[in-house]
Design a protein around this motif. Structure first.
Motif, mmCIF file in Angstrom:
data_model
loop_
_atom_site.group_PDB
_atom_site.id
_atom_site.type_symbol
_atom_site.label_atom_id
_atom_site.label_comp_id
_atom_site.label_asym_id
_atom_site.label_seq_id
_atom_site.Cartn_x
_atom_site.Cartn_y
_atom_site.Cartn_z
ATOM 1 N N ASP A 146 27.095 73.029 60.967
ATOM 2 C CA ASP A 146 26.534 71.765 60.676
ATOM 3 C C ASP A 146 25.786 71.386 62.028
ATOM 4 O O ASP A 146 25.979 71.960 63.102
ATOM 5 N N GLY A 147 25.015 70.187 61.873
ATOM 6 C CA GLY A 147 24.396 69.809 63.247
ATOM 7 C C GLY A 147 25.086 68.961 64.038
ATOM 8 O O GLY A 147 25.732 69.186 64.922
ATOM 9 N N PHE A 348 27.246 60.590 51.476
ATOM 10 C CA PHE A 348 28.164 60.789 52.519
ATOM 11 C C PHE A 348 27.924 59.941 53.533
ATOM 12 O O PHE A 348 27.056 59.010 53.639
ATOM 13 N N ASP A 353 25.753 55.991 59.518
ATOM 14 C CA ASP A 353 24.626 55.499 58.533
ATOM 15 C C ASP A 353 25.524 56.229 56.987
ATOM 16 O O ASP A 353 26.281 56.730 57.127
ATOM 17 N N LYS A 361 25.933 70.912 50.706
ATOM 18 C CA LYS A 361 26.078 72.195 51.626
ATOM 19 C C LYS A 361 26.518 73.247 50.779
ATOM 20 O O LYS A 361 26.328 74.411 51.199
ATOM 21 N N ASN A 402 30.090 65.444 54.152
ATOM 22 C CA ASN A 402 29.184 66.305 53.307
ATOM 23 C C ASN A 402 29.497 67.853 53.689
ATOM 24 O O ASN A 402 29.122 68.729 53.118
HETATM 25 P P1 IMP Z 1 24.588 66.695 59.917
HETATM 26 O O1 IMP Z 1 25.938 66.222 60.301
HETATM 27 O O2 IMP Z 1 23.754 67.773 60.435
HETATM 28 O O3 IMP Z 1 24.703 67.237 58.358
HETATM 29 O O4 IMP Z 1 23.460 65.738 59.743
HETATM 30 C C1 IMP Z 1 23.879 64.196 59.189
HETATM 31 C C2 IMP Z 1 23.046 63.181 59.604
HETATM 32 O O5 IMP Z 1 21.731 63.437 59.729
HETATM 33 C C3 IMP Z 1 23.100 61.769 59.348
HETATM 34 O O6 IMP Z 1 24.174 61.180 59.656
HETATM 35 C C4 IMP Z 1 21.940 61.178 59.514
HETATM 36 O O7 IMP Z 1 21.832 60.365 60.744
HETATM 37 C C5 IMP Z 1 20.785 62.341 59.662
HETATM 38 N N1 IMP Z 1 19.852 62.422 58.567
HETATM 39 C C6 IMP Z 1 18.359 62.386 58.812
HETATM 40 N N2 IMP Z 1 17.763 62.490 57.632
HETATM 41 C C7 IMP Z 1 18.622 62.515 56.663
HETATM 42 C C8 IMP Z 1 18.517 62.735 55.295
HETATM 43 O O8 IMP Z 1 17.473 62.733 54.821
HETATM 44 N N3 IMP Z 1 19.621 62.594 54.491
HETATM 45 C C9 IMP Z 1 20.910 62.764 55.223
HETATM 46 N N4 IMP Z 1 20.957 62.611 56.459
HETATM 47 C C10 IMP Z 1 19.958 62.650 57.254
#
Ligand code: IMP
Length: 431
Positions: A146-147, A348, A353, A361, A402
């Motif tokens: 995950d990022g 999620f 946000d 995923k 997620n």
């Molecule tokens: P992850 O933790 O790498 O999966 O990234 C999740 C975060 O990406 C969310 O909490 C948002 O702040 C950001 N984000 C930016 N664009 C999107 C989108 O299109 N869908 C969901 N998250 C997004």
């Protein structure tokens, strides 16, 4: 674990050393027992798959009906001993084994299971030649991350000197595929630029003169954006991420998704987020974003959305999705409506946000497992299996998180910060 804690942890009347040993032995036994329950579950699941009429239910599944599928056995007792050495769990007298202790033990057991396979096959290599050797050498083939919170702090990016970058480079040097599977969704050229911003340190390293990786190893870096919607791959000639056309990797079921239905879902959830925002009087402090395949509500600069409101919104969006996905009256053509539940959608809570994304995923990881096997540069005979794939993330609570969905497609490790990611990767590389 609560029972031995209560029965054995009171050292007011006994020798502290003996108490600690008793306590450790009891915790160990419990993990050994759970380990066999997991083994039995795997065995019965396999039997049921061979003969679906059987439907034998394991003891563990009876006790925990929400149990998922295990893709490897879990050496829980050994993992407990290691974590006990690190965290002195059994030496505590007043604080019982915690959620985090158990999370760490499960993570370590998963890594041990994957690296034991590594070790066994490495030991077997002598005497095996050519293609056979290549197949034998590595059981773990794909590791996805995950990022936010996993690779970098929330909203931040990777720095070239970061400890995470050094470990990712090491994984690539071992010939593993490394994927970032993130909800952040940006297509095509804008995506390549956005993901470069987040992964800057790693990509700059791949482009630098001091990078010793071979071209094919660098090109084993993949980025799956918007859960499962946009694929990018590092390209050595471009010195950056290349957008991969959907045709080359979309799973057959995803290719068949109806665009009209996707738009309907997005429009409905967009309106629902507007309704929720008005309900909570968040008009001045938030912005609603609508993209091709996601809608989200984010706080404006300097503002924040309360945790309870984030949770309420994510639950409300999930409920709305359930009504859309199960109702056939939403579409003029009811035969199409019957298929609407094929479309995967995930709602999620991102911590600050809330997002509703088309895809999830589980599909993101599965798409990578299958895309890699179509990769002509490497001689893979079959897709990467779930037991050969590991996803590391921070969002595994069952509601509104997620990374949870990735459990359907791969082994998983649940971390709580980039620092924990580094520690897990050190275990993976060193064990
Ligand atoms: P992850 O933790 O790498 O999966 O990234 C999740 C975060 O990406 C969310 O909490 C948002 O702040 C950001 N984000 C930016 N664009 C999107 C989108 O299109 N869908 C969901 N998250 C997004």
């Amino acid at each position: 674990l609560a029972t031995p804690f209560v029965l054995h942890a009171d050292d007011s009347h006994a020798d502290a050393q003996i108490v600690a040993e008793n306590c450790q032995a009891r915790y160990y036994e419990i993990f050994k027992d759970v380990e066999s329950l997991v083994k039995q579950t795997i065995f019965l699941d396999e039997l049921n798959e061979l003969d679906p009429k059987k439907k034998s239910i394991s003891r563990l599944r009876t006790l925990v009906p929400s149990l998922g599928k295990f893709f490897t056995e879990l050496p829980l007792a050994d993992a407990f001993l290691l974590e006990d050495e690190r965290r002195a769990i059994s030496k505590r007298r007043l604080v019982s084994p915690s959620f985090n202790d158990v999370r760490m033990i499960l993570n370590t057991a998963q890594i041990m299971a994957l690296t034991n396979i590594y070790k066994q096959t490495e030991n077997n290599i002598n005497g095996i030649s050519g293609k056979n050797q290549q197949q034998q050498q590595q059981k773990l083939k794909l590791i996805t991350f995950d990022g936010d919170v996993t690779l970098y702090e929330d909203g931040k990016s990777l720095d070239e000197n970061s400890e995470v970058v050094q470990r990712l480079v090491k994984l690539l040097s071992l010939g593993l595929y490394v994927g970032v599977v993130t909800a952040a969704g940006y297509p095509r050229q804008s995506g390549a630029e956005k993901y470069y911003e987040r992964l800057k340190g790693l990509i700059d390293h791949l482009n630098s003169n001091h990078c010793t990786l071979k071209t094919y190893q660098k090109e084993n870096l993949l980025v799956m954006g918007a859960e499962s919607n946009y694929l990018f791959r590092y390209n050595n000639e471009m010195k950056g991420l290349k957008f991969i056309d959907d045709e080359e990797w979309f799973l057959p079921q995803v290719k068949n998704w109806n665009i009209g239905k996707i738009n309907y879902i997005m429009d409905t959830l967009y309106k629902h987020l507007i309704y929720l925002r008005n309900n909570f009087n968040l008009e001045d402090s938030t912005t609603i974003i609508k993209k091709e395949r996601s809608v989200g509500i984010i706080p404006n600069s300097g503002c924040r959305i309360l945790r309870e409101q984030l949770e309420e919104m994510v639950l409300s969006c999930s409920r709305k999705l359930n009504t859309i996905l199960t109702s056939s009256s939403n579409f003029a053509d009811s035969t199409e409506a019957l298929c609407v539940d094929d479309i995967k959608v995930c709602a999620f809570n991102g911590g600050s946000d809330v997002w509703v994304d088309i895809g999830d995923k589980a599909l993101g990881v599965e798409s990578l497992q299958k895309y890699i096997c179509h990769d002509e540069t490497v001689d893979h005979v079959c897709p990467i299996g779930k037991s050969e794939s590991l996803h590391i993330g921070d969002q595994f609570a069952s509601l509104g998180a997620n990374d949870f969905k990735a459990r359907l497609s791969a082994c998983t490790v649940w971390i709580a910060s980039p620092r924990e990611t580094v520690a897990i990767l050190d275990d993976l590389i060193d064990f």
